[in-house]
Design a protein around this motif. Structure first.
Motif, PDB file in Angstrom:
ATOM      1  N   THR A  54     -17.757   2.088 -28.147  1.00 10.82           N
ATOM      2  CA  THR A  54     -16.598   1.603 -28.886  1.00 10.82           C
ATOM      3  C   THR A  54     -16.580   0.083 -28.983  1.00 10.82           C
ATOM      4  N   LEU A  55     -16.896  -0.618 -27.921  1.00  8.90           N
ATOM      5  CA  LEU A  55     -16.886  -2.082 -27.954  1.00  8.90           C
ATOM      6  C   LEU A  55     -17.950  -2.602 -28.915  1.00  8.90           C
ATOM      7  N   ALA A  56     -19.165  -2.052 -28.831  1.00 13.15           N
ATOM      8  CA  ALA A  56     -20.232  -2.472 -29.748  1.00 13.15           C
ATOM      9  C   ALA A  56     -19.833  -2.180 -31.188  1.00 13.15           C
ATOM     10  N   PHE A  57     -19.179  -1.047 -31.409  1.00 17.16           N
ATOM     11  CA  PHE A  57     -18.700  -0.682 -32.745  1.00 17.16           C
ATOM     12  C   PHE A  57     -17.739  -1.740 -33.272  1.00 17.16           C
ATOM     13  N   GLY A 269     -26.812  -0.767 -45.751  1.00 18.56           N
ATOM     14  CA  GLY A 269     -26.125  -1.924 -45.186  1.00 18.56           C
ATOM     15  C   GLY A 269     -27.008  -2.895 -44.451  1.00 18.56           C
ATOM     16  N   SER A 270     -28.011  -2.403 -43.735  1.00 16.11           N
ATOM     17  CA  SER A 270     -28.861  -3.317 -42.984  1.00 16.11           C
ATOM     18  C   SER A 270     -29.661  -4.212 -43.913  1.00 16.11           C
ATOM     19  N   ASN A 271     -29.932  -3.728 -45.118  1.00  9.46           N
ATOM     20  CA  ASN A 271     -30.585  -4.570 -46.111  1.00  9.46           C
ATOM     21  C   ASN A 271     -29.559  -5.442 -46.837  1.00  9.46           C
ATOM     22  N   GLU A 330     -29.007  -9.083 -31.250  1.00  8.90           N
ATOM     23  CA  GLU A 330     -27.886  -8.380 -30.618  1.00  8.90           C
ATOM     24  C   GLU A 330     -26.755  -8.131 -31.630  1.00  8.90           C
ATOM     25  N   ASP A 331     -26.467  -9.128 -32.441  1.00  8.08           N
ATOM     26  CA  ASP A 331     -25.424  -8.960 -33.449  1.00  8.08           C
ATOM     27  C   ASP A 331     -25.826  -7.900 -34.470  1.00  8.08           C
ATOM     28  N   TYR A 332     -27.097  -7.926 -34.844  1.00  5.72           N
ATOM     29  CA  TYR A 332     -27.591  -6.944 -35.813  1.00  5.72           C
ATOM     30  C   TYR A 332     -27.507  -5.531 -35.248  1.00  5.72           C
ATOM     31  N   VAL A 333     -27.856  -5.354 -33.998  1.00  5.26           N
ATOM     32  CA  VAL A 333     -27.782  -4.031 -33.373  1.00  5.26           C
ATOM     33  C   VAL A 333     -26.335  -3.543 -33.338  1.00  5.26           C
ATOM     34  N   ASN A 334     -25.405  -4.429 -32.965  1.00  2.00           N
ATOM     35  CA  ASN A 334     -23.997  -4.038 -32.966  1.00  2.00           C
ATOM     36  C   ASN A 334     -23.531  -3.668 -34.373  1.00  2.00           C
ATOM     37  N   PHE A 335     -24.010  -4.414 -35.347  1.00  2.89           N
ATOM     38  CA  PHE A 335     -23.673  -4.097 -36.735  1.00  2.89           C
ATOM     39  C   PHE A 335     -24.166  -2.703 -37.092  1.00  2.89           C
ATOM     40  N   ASP A 385     -36.414   1.002 -36.725  1.00  2.27           N
ATOM     41  CA  ASP A 385     -36.822  -0.363 -36.479  1.00  2.27           C
ATOM     42  C   ASP A 385     -36.724  -0.680 -34.986  1.00  2.27           C
ATOM     43  N   THR A 386     -37.747  -1.322 -34.447  1.00  2.00           N
ATOM     44  CA  THR A 386     -37.749  -1.644 -33.015  1.00  2.00           C
ATOM     45  C   THR A 386     -36.614  -2.587 -32.641  1.00  2.00           C
ATOM     46  N   LEU A 387     -36.061  -3.305 -33.631  1.00  2.00           N
ATOM     47  CA  LEU A 387     -34.958  -4.210 -33.340  1.00  2.00           C
ATOM     48  C   LEU A 387     -33.665  -3.467 -33.043  1.00  2.00           C
ATOM     49  N   VAL A 388     -33.607  -2.196 -33.389  1.00  2.00           N
ATOM     50  CA  VAL A 388     -32.432  -1.404 -33.065  1.00  2.00           C
ATOM     51  C   VAL A 388     -32.801  -0.309 -32.081  1.00  2.00           C
TER      52      VAL A 388
END
Length: 487
Positions: A54-57, A269-271, A330-335, A385-388
């Motif tokens: 929930t927090l990451a969301f 969205g990621s793009n 980190e911001d991208y993963v939370n996104f 993607d390895t970044l996520v």
């Protein structure tokens, strides 16, 4: 139990028992019962809440809702040098579809239009204007197109039936004619022989559930319809044309009107958070521009004078593919946790006799040929993607009800979408659009102001169902619309 998905007694839920499965539009792991208020599209899935995300969301949500800035550092920095919008929510009011408007203004909330400028002969995007024409820029750069030169004119259309049902009820049809004044195109040379169309943004709730449908299921649906002799965009389902992700895996398209994105990790969205804002990140370390635009700007005397650099240096910097990431991993993963964690509102009023009557009509006239009611997700173990690599919300083996076949068909409308091929839009949750977004427009350019207009614009493979709808009684037509408002 006629107005919500709460665990109350009622016709669909006697004795406080479990609800019929169709109420759970996103399955048990992907459905929210907050479904009658303006934030219905914004809720996290049960999978998010059950897995402590929930927090990451909420952190990821901020990157959708808050504007990016032109600052070279600080919070949400890096906007530009050219961009389409400074925030995602500007295009997706209430997390839903864009609305129909009369002018192209990027800063107007809810104006979810994107320009589509393509060669009249090849249908390829016009490179001088970048793939997705940018109408905003950071000084001293100029946008490829100054939006003051974009004109949207809404025209009346009279169809082959004279805009009248056999029982005498009338309806209205409109479509957009879009032009660009060449004086407001800032590239040299200016493009010629091009056509302009509009595409509106789509609802983003539930996209993670569509991501969980197995590739094999998409191909099986294509093969099933092909065997029935239906007209489909065969090229999109040829393995040779599958989309290569950043991790090297290849997938059939499932997102965007043009099926240009294969998984949520690669889009939409990621793009879009990159090519809308031009904010770089670890796996998007370049500007979203074309060589044609970079060349034009590198030759601009004001740009050279302001930056104190020559043409070659400016061109090299604009075209660099190893720019410093402006959005952290980190911001991208939370996104992405937020993006994949958006729930689908539960269906409503399915026990209502009028809704049941409308459902029967919807099925009987063949609407489900393209608006396939349900899918079952797979194991949902794609790592992407390895970044996520951090665990994202997962939706294994859920029966979901998006009402789309995830394939492309031609509707053969006046001023049609580019190429004419358009993915079947999911219908789930659309009945809440008015309360969530303030607008209830439909179709790829929001030309339809209600469900009836949307249906009557259908042609091609859908012409048969349109004709069946047209010959229903008014009572049945109204019931069918009420069903669509309920799913």
């Amino acid at each position: 139990m006629s107005t919500s998905c709460k665990n109350d007694d009622g016709p669909d839920n006697p004795g406080n028992s479990e609800l019929p499965e169709e109420y759970y539009a996103g399955g048990k792991l992907g459905t929210t019962t907050i479904n009658n208020i303006s934030t219905a599209y914004e809720q996290p899935t049960p999978a998010v809440e059950q897995n402590g995300m929930t927090l990451a969301f909420k952190i990821g949500e901020a990157f959708f809702e808050k504007g990016f800035n032109t600052n070279p550092s600080g919070v949400r920095h890096g906007l530009g040098p050219v961009y389409v919008r400074s925030s995602c929510i500007t295009c997706h009011p209430g997390y839903g579809h864009g609305k129909r408007v009369d002018q192209y203004r990027a800063n107007e909330f809810g104006n979810g239009y994107l320009l589509v400028v393509f060669d009249q002969d090849t249908h390829a995007f016009v490179p001088e204007l970048t793939g997705m024409p940018q109408t905003k820029a950071v000084d001293p750069f100029l946008p490829p197109v100054d939006e003051k030169g974009i004109r949207i004119e809404w025209r009346e259309h009279v169809d082959q039936f004279g805009n009248k049902f056999p029982d005498g009820e009338t309806y209205s049809l409109i479509y957009p004619e879009v032009t660009i004044d060449p004086a407001y195109i800032n590239t040299d040379p200016k493009p010629a022989n091009y056509t302009v169309r509009l595409e509106a943004t789509i609802g983003i709730y539930g996209t993670g559930l569509l991501d969980a449908i197995p590739d094999d299921s998409l191909i099986a649906e294509y093969n099933r319809q092909k065997a029935l002799g239906r007209t489909l965009n065969d090229a999109k389902y040829d393995p040779a044309n599958f989309i290569t992700e950043n991790d090297g895996t290849r997938h059939p398209g499932r997102y965007t009107y043009g099926l240009t994105r294969g998984t949520l990790q690669n889009g939409p969205g990621s793009n879009a958070i990159w090519n809308i804002t031009n904010v770089t990140r670890e796996n998007r370390r370049s500007n979203y521009i074309t060589k044609a635009y970079a060349t034009a700007m590198s030759k601009n005397a004001n740009v050279q004078a302001t930056l104190g650099k020559d043409e070659a240096a400016i061109y090299a910097e604009l075209m660099a593919t190893d720019l410093e990431p402006e959005m952290s991993t980190e911001d991208y993963v939370n996104f992405m946790i937020w993006h994949r964690g958006l729930a689908v509102p539960a269906a409503r009023d399915l026990d209502d006799p009028v809704v049941q009557k409308g459902k029967k009509a919807f099925y009987s006239i063949g609407c489900t040929s393209c608006h396939k009611p349900s899918w079952t997700t797979g194991p949902d173990n794609y790592t992407g993607d390895t970044l996520v690599a951090r665990q994202l919300p997962r939706y294994p083996y859920q029966k979901i009800w998006p009402y789309t076949d995830m394939l492309q068909h031609k509707l053969e409308m006046v001023n049609d979408i580019r190429t004419g091929w358009c993915r079947t839009t999911p219908l789930w949750g659309r009945g809440l659009s008015q309360i969530c977004t303030g607008a209830g427009d439909h179709l790829h350019d929001m030309r339809a102001r209600n469900y009836t207009e949307a249906i009557m614009w259908h042609g091609g493979d859908a012409a048969f169902s349109r004709e069946k709808f047209r010959n229903l009684s008014k009572e049945d037509r109204d019931a069918l619309v009420k069903f669509l408002e309920s799913i």
